[in-house]
Motif scaffolding. Structure first.
Motif, mmCIF file in Angstrom:
data_model
loop_
_atom_site.group_PDB
_atom_site.id
_atom_site.type_symbol
_atom_site.label_atom_id
_atom_site.label_comp_id
_atom_site.label_asym_id
_atom_site.label_seq_id
_atom_site.Cartn_x
_atom_site.Cartn_y
_atom_site.Cartn_z
ATOM 1 N N VAL A 1 0.774 -1.348 0.206
ATOM 2 C CA VAL A 1 0.072 0.055 0.000
ATOM 3 C C VAL A 1 1.024 1.362 0.061
ATOM 4 O O VAL A 1 0.671 2.169 -0.788
ATOM 5 C CB VAL A 1 -1.039 0.316 1.317
ATOM 6 C CG1 VAL A 1 -1.583 1.254 1.530
ATOM 7 C CG2 VAL A 1 -2.001 -1.121 0.983
ATOM 8 N N ASP B 1 -6.294 6.052 -0.057
ATOM 9 C CA ASP B 1 -5.201 5.211 -0.461
ATOM 10 C C ASP B 1 -4.361 4.518 0.303
ATOM 11 O O ASP B 1 -3.586 3.504 0.233
ATOM 12 C CB ASP B 1 -4.250 6.071 -1.393
ATOM 13 C CG ASP B 1 -4.933 6.748 -2.640
ATOM 14 O OD1 ASP B 1 -5.413 5.953 -3.169
ATOM 15 O OD2 ASP B 1 -4.786 7.876 -2.742
ATOM 16 N N ARG C 1 -7.127 0.878 3.164
ATOM 17 C CA ARG C 1 -6.862 -0.440 2.376
ATOM 18 C C ARG C 1 -6.349 -1.626 3.537
ATOM 19 O O ARG C 1 -6.842 -2.721 3.203
ATOM 20 C CB ARG C 1 -5.813 -0.081 1.433
ATOM 21 C CG ARG C 1 -6.158 0.491 0.206
ATOM 22 C CD ARG C 1 -5.102 0.651 -1.017
ATOM 23 N NE ARG C 1 -5.922 1.233 -2.121
ATOM 24 C CZ ARG C 1 -6.281 0.468 -3.050
ATOM 25 N NH1 ARG C 1 -6.113 -1.053 -2.970
ATOM 26 N NH2 ARG C 1 -6.906 0.921 -3.920
ATOM 27 N N TYR D 1 -8.294 -5.277 3.780
ATOM 28 C CA TYR D 1 -7.842 -6.416 3.415
ATOM 29 C C TYR D 1 -7.918 -7.469 4.508
ATOM 30 O O TYR D 1 -7.882 -8.480 4.120
ATOM 31 C CB TYR D 1 -6.326 -6.062 3.116
ATOM 32 C CG TYR D 1 -5.526 -7.212 3.487
ATOM 33 C CD1 TYR D 1 -5.227 -8.132 2.023
ATOM 34 C CD2 TYR D 1 -4.584 -7.592 4.255
ATOM 35 C CE1 TYR D 1 -4.351 -8.946 2.031
ATOM 36 C CE2 TYR D 1 -3.741 -8.601 4.365
ATOM 37 C CZ TYR D 1 -3.787 -9.521 3.355
ATOM 38 O OH TYR D 1 -2.866 -10.462 3.056
ATOM 39 N N GLU E 1 -10.056 -6.016 -4.763
ATOM 40 C CA GLU E 1 -10.176 -4.556 -5.321
ATOM 41 C C GLU E 1 -11.650 -4.236 -5.748
ATOM 42 O O GLU E 1 -11.782 -2.990 -5.654
ATOM 43 C CB GLU E 1 -9.381 -4.643 -6.472
ATOM 44 C CG GLU E 1 -8.715 -3.060 -6.775
ATOM 45 C CD GLU E 1 -8.121 -2.424 -5.784
ATOM 46 O OE1 GLU E 1 -8.061 -1.138 -5.837
ATOM 47 O OE2 GLU E 1 -7.397 -2.954 -4.864
ATOM 48 N N PHE F 1 -13.259 -3.228 -2.520
ATOM 49 C CA PHE F 1 -12.693 -1.984 -2.134
ATOM 50 C C PHE F 1 -13.298 -0.495 -2.685
ATOM 51 O O PHE F 1 -13.702 0.293 -2.212
ATOM 52 C CB PHE F 1 -11.212 -1.679 -2.291
ATOM 53 C CG PHE F 1 -10.674 -0.425 -1.694
ATOM 54 C CD1 PHE F 1 -10.312 -0.120 -0.510
ATOM 55 C CD2 PHE F 1 -10.334 0.521 -2.834
ATOM 56 C CE1 PHE F 1 -9.615 0.918 -0.284
ATOM 57 C CE2 PHE F 1 -9.560 1.681 -2.474
ATOM 58 C CZ PHE F 1 -9.330 2.030 -1.399
ATOM 59 N N SER G 1 -15.700 2.207 -0.881
ATOM 60 C CA SER G 1 -15.163 3.447 -1.201
ATOM 61 C C SER G 1 -16.127 4.452 -1.399
ATOM 62 O O SER G 1 -16.715 5.610 -0.933
ATOM 63 C CB SER G 1 -14.253 3.640 -1.919
ATOM 64 O OG SER G 1 -12.925 3.117 -1.641
#
Length: 400
Positions: free
Chosen positions: A129, A144, A148, A152, A166, A169, A173
């Motif tokens: 990351v 960012d 994360r 995860y 992903e 994610f 978001s």
């Protein structure tokens, strides 16, 4: 320290998201702690409720799950929205003994042994990351970096395959960000659709993960309904990501504002445990938590009736002068530091150890792998009465 005159305190602002986005709620809470620590608020778009602002009173509410129930919801909801659909069905919105039985289905994934087994994988994830963020030049620390690692970890625990993380994610978001309400709603529906499909996969082929535990575990001799499984998946996803994301982002902003503390932590890593606790206290990511009274009870000098709602302002408790010395000072050496950022009582955060471990690893890896971090624009606070923290924090990272 700002001291407010009674006539300058607009207590109705506590349910106005603008106060948290552009104002300062701490002087309001301070005035309430000093003058009206258990205060009745008349109904507006929200139902009437009692505000509780002192540390000791909030601990009292947390520690009596029989009188102060979670089953009717734990957050203020506009009257027009009706009851919380998770009431009495999810980890966060159940009372003993059902809460204990439901918690036992998933508790093994949050034990000391389980958390330690994940530490090396967490470090690897953070390194990736940070390297990615450094490669971007300027990035948003909130989305960012801070968001994360916890996503995860919870995806790994829930059994979300690597190649689907992903996508999840991106959806989270949108769903939990500050975009348009319709965009958030659509993204949340897509998240629920994803977990519906994952639930059916685990029904056919169970694995060693949280979703399988919910699918195949029994509470009071019965399997959970499909809707209850989905509601608990949603609860675990939010609970497993929000605290860390908000605390780490708020903590990083605090260190950027106080670079001497960051340098001190860099030089003396033995301060990391107390620094993590102070970041949790200082950021207090849950702005409020609600309970519903089940029988008449006196709290301080107020008589609360069955059905009354009680709202606990967590950041107020964690700045209570009666309990914390110099509470408005950020002190990475603070001891003791028995904050309430992770709750207390029956509903003490199931993932508390995971939260602390993720924060420790994230801050450690940042200290180890970056040469310099600087803020490149104004931090944007969330416009919310539910969670306390940042929507965005633009930074530039230079790797070592």
């Amino acid at each position: 320290m700002t001291v407010l005159a009674p006539e300058s305190v607009d207590l109705a602002n506590l349910v106005d998201p603008e106060l948290y986005a552009t104002g300062d709620p701490y002087p309001v809470w301070r005035w309430m702690r000093d003058n009206d620590p258990v205060r009745l608020h008349a109904a507006t778009q929200y139902p009437a409720f009692w505000s509780v602002t002192r540390y000791d009173d909030i601990r009292t509410v947390y520690n009596d799950a029989r009188v102060f129930s979670s089953a009717e919801g734990i957050l203020l909801r506009p009257l027009a929205h009706g009851k919380d659909p998770g009431g009495g069905r999810t980890l966060a919105l159940t009372d003993p003994p059902h809460h204990k039985a439901l918690r036992s289905l998933v508790a093994d994934w949050f034990t000391t042994r389980s958390v330690r087994a994940l530490e090396e994988a967490m470090r690897g994830a953070v390194r990736q990351v940070v390297a990615r963020a450094a490669g971007l030049g300027e990035c948003d620390f909130v989305t960012d970096i801070a968001a994360r690692l916890p996503l995860y970890v919870i995806c790994r625990l829930m059994g979300v395959p690597d190649h689907e993380q992903e996508m999840l994610f991106s959806l989270t978001s949108k769903a939990f960000g500050a975009g348009e309400a319709e965009t958030r709603s659509i993204a949340h529906q897509e998240i629920m659709a994803y977990f519906l499909e994952l639930m059916y996969r685990r029904m056919d082929q169970p694995e060693d993960d949280l979703v399988s535990a919910l699918v195949n575990g029994e509470v009071d001799g019965n399997l959970l309904s499909e809707e209850d499984i989905l509601l608990n998946c949603d609860n675990l996803l939010v609970g497993g990501t929000e605290n860390v994301r908000l605390a780490v982002a708020g903590g990083m902003q605090t260190f950027l504002d106080r670079p001497a503390d960051w340098e001190r932590l860099h030089a003396d890593r033995t301060l990391m445990p107390t620094a993590v606790e102070e970041v949790l206290r200082w950021t207090s990511s849950a702005t409020h938590i609600m309970r519903t009274v089940t029988e008449p009870v006196t709290l301080r000098d107020r008589l609360l009736e069955a059905g009354d709602r009680v709202v606990m302002w967590t950041p107020s408790a964690n700045r209570d002068e009666r309990y914390f010395e110099n509470p408005d000072v950020f002190d990475i050496t603070r001891r003791p530091n028995r904050h309430l950022a992770l709750g207390a009582g029956e509903h003490f955060c199931l993932g508390a150890m995971m939260t602390r471990t993720e924060m420790r690893i994230l801050f450690t890896e940042l200290l180890d792998s970056i040469h310099h971090i600087e803020q490149t624009g104004p931090a944007v606070p969330l416009r919310s009465i539910v969670v306390n923290g940042l929507e965005s924090l633009p930074v530039r990272i230079t790797a070592k």
